[in-house]
Design an enzyme around this catalytic site. Sequence first.
Site, mmCIF file in Angstrom:
data_model
loop_
_atom_site.group_PDB
_atom_site.id
_atom_site.type_symbol
_atom_site.label_atom_id
_atom_site.label_comp_id
_atom_site.label_asym_id
_atom_site.label_seq_id
_atom_site.Cartn_x
_atom_site.Cartn_y
_atom_site.Cartn_z
ATOM 1 N N TYR A 1 40.825 27.011 34.468
ATOM 2 C CA TYR A 1 41.696 28.108 34.857
ATOM 3 C C TYR A 1 42.645 27.805 35.781
ATOM 4 C CZ TYR A 1 37.814 30.864 33.157
ATOM 5 O OH TYR A 1 36.845 31.431 32.153
ATOM 6 N N HIS B 1 46.621 33.483 35.851
ATOM 7 C CA HIS B 1 45.640 34.427 36.643
ATOM 8 C C HIS B 1 45.386 33.807 38.225
ATOM 9 C CE1 HIS B 1 43.420 38.091 36.265
ATOM 10 N NE2 HIS B 1 42.284 37.513 35.794
ATOM 11 N N ASN C 1 36.696 39.429 38.696
ATOM 12 C CA ASN C 1 36.062 40.833 38.869
ATOM 13 C C ASN C 1 35.054 40.610 39.817
ATOM 14 O OD1 ASN C 1 34.283 39.173 37.220
ATOM 15 N ND2 ASN C 1 34.322 40.733 35.517
ATOM 16 N N ASN D 1 41.397 43.802 37.793
ATOM 17 C CA ASN D 1 39.824 43.796 37.986
ATOM 18 C C ASN D 1 39.724 43.008 39.537
ATOM 19 O OD1 ASN D 1 39.190 44.913 35.643
ATOM 20 N ND2 ASN D 1 38.938 43.094 34.534
#
Length: 193
Positions: free
Chosen positions: A19, A24, A71, A117
């Site tokens: 990631y 994000h 989240n 989230n």
Amino acid sequence: MDDKRIVLIAGLGNPGEKYEKTRHNAGFQVVDILSREFSIPLSKTKFDLVFGRGTIEGTDVILAKPMAFMNRSGPPLKKLADYFGIPSQDLIVIYDDIDLAFERLKLKEKGGHGGHNGLRSLIDAFGTNDFPRLRLGIGRPGTSADVTGHVLGRFSVEEAEIFTRMVDEAGKAVVAVLRDGLTVAMNNFNCLR
């Protein structure tokens, strides 16, 4: 902000190489820039996050990156805030926002989660939405079916250059909040682009 307080600057993202360079992880990247620029190593671990303590513009700060997934960002940050006695008003949360045009920055005093989230997790954990936040615009994909691929996707070369500039500008916005206060910083950064 009063320099006798500790301000918790939290970047949201997902842990792991997979990631690392995605949209994000914009919040993580801003925290990394502040860490380098102000020599605040993110060398401490506690409550499922990495953090470092130092000073920016005369303000005592803690830079933090939750190592729980996006989240589940709220509980680790709430534990850290409680540990250091930091109220929610002295938390600055930095995160990506698909509802903001690519390259736009927006500082807000408080607000809802807007479907994000990570922000939802923070609001649930802190029991309030009363904390400043810095939204980094990553834009919406062509269709709603593409949202996950968009936020977790990698940039084209051209997009990466723009994103790097935006993340750098976001670091300056955080410094401006600490130096000049939220209202002045909002006036200076929310009107850009």
